[in-house]
Design an enzyme around this catalytic site. Structure first.
Site, PDB file in Angstrom:
ATOM      1  CB  VAL A   1      10.719 -22.097  22.139  1.00 37.77           C
ATOM      2  CG1 VAL A   1      10.951 -23.383  21.344  1.00 37.77           C
ATOM      3  CG2 VAL A   1       9.229 -21.777  22.205  1.00 37.77           C
ATOM      4  N   GLY A   2      13.138 -23.798  23.771  1.00 35.59           N
ATOM      5  CA  GLY A   2      14.535 -24.224  23.744  1.00 35.59           C
ATOM      6  C   GLY A   2      14.927 -24.823  22.408  1.00 35.59           C
ATOM      7  CG  ASP A   3      18.242 -27.490  22.510  1.00 37.62           C
ATOM      8  OD1 ASP A   3      17.677 -27.284  23.612  1.00 37.62           O
ATOM      9  OD2 ASP A   3      18.926 -28.499  22.290  1.00 37.62           O
TER      10      ASP A   3
ATOM     11  CB  THR B   1      19.970 -33.233  26.634  1.00 36.79           C
ATOM     12  OG1 THR B   1      19.710 -32.732  27.957  1.00 36.79           O
ATOM     13  CG2 THR B   1      21.136 -34.194  26.687  1.00 36.79           C
ATOM     14  N   GLY B   2      20.750 -30.032  26.948  1.00 38.82           N
ATOM     15  CA  GLY B   2      21.666 -29.101  27.587  1.00 38.82           C
ATOM     16  C   GLY B   2      21.097 -27.700  27.554  1.00 38.82           C
TER      17      GLY B   2
ATOM     18  CB  THR C   1      16.004 -32.910  27.169  1.00 44.75           C
ATOM     19  OG1 THR C   1      15.706 -31.517  27.259  1.00 44.75           O
ATOM     20  CG2 THR C   1      15.634 -33.353  25.785  1.00 44.75           C
TER      21      THR C   1
HETATM   22  N1  ASP Z   1      17.745 -28.438  25.928  1.00 44.57           N
HETATM   23  C1  ASP Z   1      16.599 -28.301  26.790  1.00 44.57           C
HETATM   24  C2  ASP Z   1      16.053 -26.907  26.660  1.00 44.57           C
HETATM   25  O1  ASP Z   1      16.828 -25.994  26.593  1.00 44.57           O
HETATM   26  C3  ASP Z   1      16.886 -28.582  28.206  1.00 44.57           C
HETATM   27  C4  ASP Z   1      17.819 -29.737  28.446  1.00 44.57           C
HETATM   28  O2  ASP Z   1      18.051 -30.549  27.600  1.00 44.57           O
HETATM   29  O3  ASP Z   1      18.347 -29.848  29.535  1.00 44.57           O
HETATM   30  O4  ASP Z   1      14.858 -26.734  26.673  1.00 44.57           O
END
Ligand code: ASP
Length: 309
Positions: free
Chosen positions: A205-207, A227-228, A176
């Site tokens: 949809v992510g965070d 991010t994660g 991200t």
């Molecule tokens: N948080 C992001 C998502 O879940 C992915 C990431 O940051 O690695 O879409």
């Protein structure tokens, strides 16, 4: 504590494991981070707003194929791109977000249009794309978003899913980009943009675009871009939890962020990290995984970039 500006950015917690990182790749990632830092810093040096700085920094990161956002976005399991982004202004608590967007060069710029030109906070689908066209935002052909590395990651992930051998290698799975800033006037802002998780279901949809989960800003407390593993970050309402610890429990930014990342998330399969800045210009960048592409700069100071500890 500082009265000058400060800016932090990240290129995601989906770093190449240290054992597989080459010197060339690490220096390419750090150069890309430096370009984005410079884009955001230029705004602040000229006396510009934190909101403009995070827009410039994240937009620059979206143009970099090495990070999972914009040009370098990962593929869904249907071999398409679906990008999510959000932006928040700490002075007014105005926010804008988009989810599941394809073809747009800079999803964060559309999030900003949602914030500034509509009565809404989050938009998806055809309506969001129509807004982007009306606003004159740049679209790109599919080829622009194709990177061999992301394609190979998708094939490998699909194969491992089919074999039942899928592991946790973050470099294949996610990433991200994001930025948080404090301007000279003391205003905070945060922005985040992502392609999401490799081989995600279409429509997931992510965070990142969820205000309070992956993105948040309030001048009274802090600005955060995370991010994660998005699902864990949504369940723990990560960014708002840090804000709440500062606001209601009187914790410092460092204590609040450290607890949420190293205790709350770590205990609930929430691999990842975040960047955060408070109203005094303190910056923290905790992560509970191998590394996180990241960088920062303060007024009068030198730029710093890092990948691992
Ligand atoms: N948080 C992001 C998502 O879940 C992915 C990431 O940051 O690695 O879409």
């Amino acid at each position: 504590m500082t009265t000058g500006f400060a800016l932090a950015i990240h290129g995601g917690a989906g770093v190449v494991p240290r054992a597989h990182m080459t010197a060339e790749r690490e220096s390419a990632c750090r150069a890309a981070l430096s370009r984005a830092l410079r884009a955001g810093e230029n705004v602040l040096v000229a006396g510009g707003a934190a909101l403009d700085s995070v827009t410039a920094a994240v937009s620059a990161l979206e143009d970099e194929p090495l990070f999972n956002a914009g040009r370098g976005a990962v593929f869904t399991r249907n071999a398409t791109h679906e990008m999510d982004a959000a932006i928040m202004d700490g002075q007014s608590r105005r926010a804008g977000a988009v989810a599941g967007i394809a073809g747009l060069r800079s999803p964060v710029r559309l999030a900003r249009v949602v914030m500034e030109q509509t009565d809404h906070v989050m938009m998806i689908g055809e309506g969001a794309l129509a807004l982007a066209r009306d606003a004159g935002l740049a679209f790109e052909e599919d080829a622009y978003f194709f990177t061999q590395e992301r394609w190979d990651s998708l094939q490998e992930t699909l194969r491992m899913q089919a074999d039942g051998t899928l592991d946790n290698d973050p470099s294949r799975r996610h990433g991200t980009v994001g930025a948080v800033a404090r301007d000279r006037a003391g205003n905070l802002a945060a922005a985040t943009s992502t392609g999401g998780m490799t081989a995600k279901r279409a429509g997931r949809v992510g965070d990142s675009p969820i205000i309070g989960a992956g993105t948040f800003a309030d001048n009274a407390t802090c600005a955060i871009s995370a991010t994660g593993d998005g699902e864990a970050f949504i369940r723990r309402v990560v960014a708002h939890e840090i804000h709440a610890r500062i606001r209601h429990a009187g914790q410092s930014l460092a204590d609040a962020a450290e607890h949420v990342v190293q205790v709350d998330l770590a205990a609930h399969d929430g691999s990842g990290g975040l960047i955060a800045i408070d109203c005094d210009g303190n910056m923290v960048m905790p992560f509970n995984c191998d590394g996180m592409y990241r960088g920062s700069v303060r007024e009068g100071g030198a730029m710093q970039t890092a990948v691992y500890d």
